[in-house]
Scaffold this motif. Structure first.
Motif, PDB file in Angstrom:
ATOM      1  N   PRO A   1       0.819  -1.228   0.000  1.00  0.00           N
ATOM      2  CA  PRO A   1       0.000   0.000   0.000  1.00  0.00           C
ATOM      3  C   PRO A   1       0.848   1.271   0.000  1.00  0.00           C
ATOM      4  O   PRO A   1       0.448   2.293  -0.565  1.00  0.00           O
ATOM      5  CB  PRO A   1      -0.822  -0.115   1.287  1.00  0.00           C
ATOM      6  N   LEU A   2       2.020   1.221   0.637  1.00  0.00           N
ATOM      7  CA  LEU A   2       2.886   2.396   0.672  1.00  0.00           C
ATOM      8  C   LEU A   2       3.497   2.647  -0.706  1.00  0.00           C
ATOM      9  O   LEU A   2       3.622   3.797  -1.133  1.00  0.00           O
ATOM     10  CB  LEU A   2       3.978   2.197   1.722  1.00  0.00           C
ATOM     11  N   TRP A   3       3.870   1.586  -1.414  1.00  0.00           N
ATOM     12  CA  TRP A   3       4.342   1.724  -2.790  1.00  0.00           C
ATOM     13  C   TRP A   3       3.257   2.384  -3.660  1.00  0.00           C
ATOM     14  O   TRP A   3       3.541   3.304  -4.433  1.00  0.00           O
ATOM     15  CB  TRP A   3       4.664   0.331  -3.363  1.00  0.00           C
ATOM     16  N   VAL A   4       2.046   1.899  -3.537  1.00  0.00           N
ATOM     17  CA  VAL A   4       0.943   2.425  -4.341  1.00  0.00           C
ATOM     18  C   VAL A   4       0.732   3.907  -4.044  1.00  0.00           C
ATOM     19  O   VAL A   4       0.565   4.730  -4.960  1.00  0.00           O
ATOM     20  CB  VAL A   4      -0.354   1.632  -4.067  1.00  0.00           C
ATOM     21  N   ALA A   5       0.741   4.263  -2.754  1.00  0.00           N
ATOM     22  CA  ALA A   5       0.543   5.665  -2.369  1.00  0.00           C
ATOM     23  C   ALA A   5       1.669   6.538  -2.914  1.00  0.00           C
ATOM     24  O   ALA A   5       1.423   7.641  -3.417  1.00  0.00           O
ATOM     25  CB  ALA A   5       0.474   5.777  -0.850  1.00  0.00           C
ATOM     26  N   PHE A   6       2.906   6.038  -2.829  1.00  0.00           N
ATOM     27  CA  PHE A   6       4.060   6.807  -3.311  1.00  0.00           C
ATOM     28  C   PHE A   6       3.917   7.122  -4.797  1.00  0.00           C
ATOM     29  O   PHE A   6       4.009   8.276  -5.211  1.00  0.00           O
ATOM     30  CB  PHE A   6       5.353   6.034  -3.054  1.00  0.00           C
ATOM     31  N   TRP A   7       3.683   6.106  -5.605  1.00  0.00           N
ATOM     32  CA  TRP A   7       3.623   6.331  -7.048  1.00  0.00           C
ATOM     33  C   TRP A   7       2.372   7.087  -7.452  1.00  0.00           C
ATOM     34  O   TRP A   7       2.376   7.824  -8.453  1.00  0.00           O
ATOM     35  CB  TRP A   7       3.727   5.000  -7.786  1.00  0.00           C
ATOM     36  N   SER A   8       1.313   6.962  -6.677  1.00  0.00           N
ATOM     37  CA  SER A   8       0.116   7.741  -6.949  1.00  0.00           C
ATOM     38  C   SER A   8       0.394   9.228  -6.777  1.00  0.00           C
ATOM     39  O   SER A   8      -0.022  10.053  -7.604  1.00  0.00           O
ATOM     40  CB  SER A   8      -1.020   7.305  -6.018  1.00  0.00           C
ATOM     41  N   ILE A   9       1.128   9.583  -5.693  1.00  0.00           N
ATOM     42  CA  ILE A   9       1.468  10.987  -5.458  1.00  0.00           C
ATOM     43  C   ILE A   9       2.446  11.481  -6.508  1.00  0.00           C
ATOM     44  O   ILE A   9       2.299  12.592  -7.041  1.00  0.00           O
ATOM     45  CB  ILE A   9       2.054  11.173  -4.039  1.00  0.00           C
ATOM     46  N   VAL A  10       3.458  10.654  -6.857  1.00  0.00           N
ATOM     47  CA  VAL A  10       4.433  11.054  -7.882  1.00  0.00           C
ATOM     48  C   VAL A  10       3.724  11.357  -9.199  1.00  0.00           C
ATOM     49  O   VAL A  10       4.038  12.329  -9.892  1.00  0.00           O
ATOM     50  CB  VAL A  10       5.499   9.953  -8.078  1.00  0.00           C
ATOM     51  N   ASN A  11       2.742  10.510  -9.557  1.00  0.00           N
ATOM     52  CA  ASN A  11       2.036  10.704 -10.820  1.00  0.00           C
ATOM     53  C   ASN A  11       1.136  11.925 -10.818  1.00  0.00           C
ATOM     54  O   ASN A  11       0.813  12.471 -11.878  1.00  0.00           O
ATOM     55  CB  ASN A  11       1.204   9.450 -11.145  1.00  0.00           C
ATOM     56  N   SER A  12       0.709  12.362  -9.634  1.00  0.00           N
ATOM     57  CA  SER A  12      -0.186  13.516  -9.566  1.00  0.00           C
ATOM     58  C   SER A  12       0.562  14.804  -9.238  1.00  0.00           C
ATOM     59  O   SER A  12       0.294  15.858  -9.818  1.00  0.00           O
ATOM     60  CB  SER A  12      -1.289  13.282  -8.529  1.00  0.00           C
ATOM     61  N   VAL A  13       1.496  14.745  -8.303  1.00  0.00           N
ATOM     62  CA  VAL A  13       2.285  15.923  -7.938  1.00  0.00           C
ATOM     63  C   VAL A  13       3.620  15.463  -7.348  1.00  0.00           C
ATOM     64  O   VAL A  13       3.678  14.962  -6.231  1.00  0.00           O
ATOM     65  CB  VAL A  13       1.528  16.861  -6.960  1.00  0.00           C
ATOM     66  N   ASN A  14       4.670  15.656  -8.136  1.00  0.00           N
ATOM     67  CA  ASN A  14       6.007  15.256  -7.706  1.00  0.00           C
ATOM     68  C   ASN A  14       6.675  16.327  -6.853  1.00  0.00           C
ATOM     69  O   ASN A  14       7.636  16.063  -6.135  1.00  0.00           O
ATOM     70  CB  ASN A  14       6.875  14.953  -8.937  1.00  0.00           C
ATOM     71  N   ASP A  15       6.158  17.561  -6.910  1.00  0.00           N
ATOM     72  CA  ASP A  15       6.831  18.694  -6.257  1.00  0.00           C
ATOM     73  C   ASP A  15       6.972  18.494  -4.749  1.00  0.00           C
ATOM     74  O   ASP A  15       6.038  18.058  -4.067  1.00  0.00           O
ATOM     75  CB  ASP A  15       6.063  19.992  -6.487  1.00  0.00           C
TER      76      ASP A  15
END
Length: 306
Positions: free
Chosen positions: A118-132
């Protein structure tokens, strides 16, 4: 302008105020309006400071944070010699605009193989939406100053302390994945930066670097009444001898992850520390802060009120 002439200029300013007409309580005006947030009515304050850092950088571990937006340091001083910086009134003593971290979230943290799915999924979800990711410098203790040492740095063999400003800070990292409590340093374990315009003597592997006192002169506001203030342009204060502690408090529990807070903090803060290279020992970090400094007699600021 020498140390002696600077001291005389400020003494003249303080003495000359007796010939100034009484002012109506209000807001400092004209050339003195930049000092409006100085605690100039505090009887311990004789001098107002307004300093704007317009360029420079922080090297923290493996990461370089460029200064791309102005950082303002302001408040009141007991003197231009050794003095604490009295907090600004009506504005932050240190006003730092959140700066983007180069590389964003991918540059500040990467998922580790042992992260729960779940932490992997959350990480890449945030990267794909806002990497800043933004970084903001925050004071955690009173600034200590000696602006005579900034304007006129002592010779290396003089035995004098060359430090012009001692900043005790932490760095606030913010991103939807990191959350709102992710900090490098803390009030209990801060970053202590000792800025100077002289040449540093850091532990290895850093090499000595030099600051720049800048160009100081007296700005006349009312020459007939000896009214004015000290201006120092294009100065550069440096330090590359400080240590940086690790990050903590990282990981946004609001994401609803099925991971307890302490584990989330351990995993995400650990990833930040590994990526940034924290904790980072003295001799591996550098601060360069360049800009302009203004110093005015608090009595003149008070007298300019309208």
């Amino acid at each position: 302008m020498s140390k002696t002439s600077l001291s005389l200029a400020l003494a003249t300013a303080l003495a000359g105020i007796v010939s100034m007409p009484a002012a109506i309580a209000g807001t400092p005006s004209g050339a003195f309006s930049i000092f409006k947030n100085c605690p100039y009515t505090n009887p311990s304050v004789t001098t107002c400071l307004y300093n704007v850092v317009s360029s420079g950088s922080f090297v923290i571990g493996n990461t370089t944070l460029p200064i791309t937006s102005p950082i303002t340091l302001q408040g009141g001083l007991e003197s231009v010699g050794p003095s604490p910086l009295y907090d600004a009134v009506g504005a932050p003593t240190l006003a730092s605009v959140p700066a983007k971290v180069p590389g964003g979230l991918l540059g500040i943290a990467n998922p580790a193989p042992d992260w729960p799915f779940p932490l992997w999924v959350a990480f890449w979800s945030i990267v794909n939406s806002v990497n800043d990711v933004t970084a903001t410098i925050e004071l955690v203790d009173t600034v200590q100053t000696n602006f005579l040492q900034a304007l006129y740095p002592p010779a290396p063999d003089s035995g004098e302390d060359p430090v012009a400003a001692r900043l005790t800070v932490r760095v606030h990292l913010q991103n939807p994945f990191l959350g709102g409590t992710c900090y490098i340093g803390s009030p209990q374990n801060p970053i202590r930066i000792n800025l100077q315009t002289a040449t540093t003597n850091p532990p290895p592997p850093n090499q000595p670097i030099s600051g720049e006192p800048g160009n100081s002169y007296y700005v006349w506001v009312d020459e007939a009444n000896y009214v004015g203030y000290i201006q120092d342009d294009d100065n550069s204060l440096v330090d590359n001898s400080f240590a940086v502690p690790g990050a903590s408090g990282c990981g946004n529990v609001a994401l609803g992850l099925p991971i307890i807070t302490s584990v989330l903090d351990f995993l995400v803060s650990g990833a930040v520390n590994l990526k940034v290279g924290l904790p980072s020992a003295a001799g591996k970090n550098t601060a360069i802060m360049s800009g302009d400094t203004s110093l005015a007699a608090s009595a003149y600021v008070l007298a300019s009120e309208q």
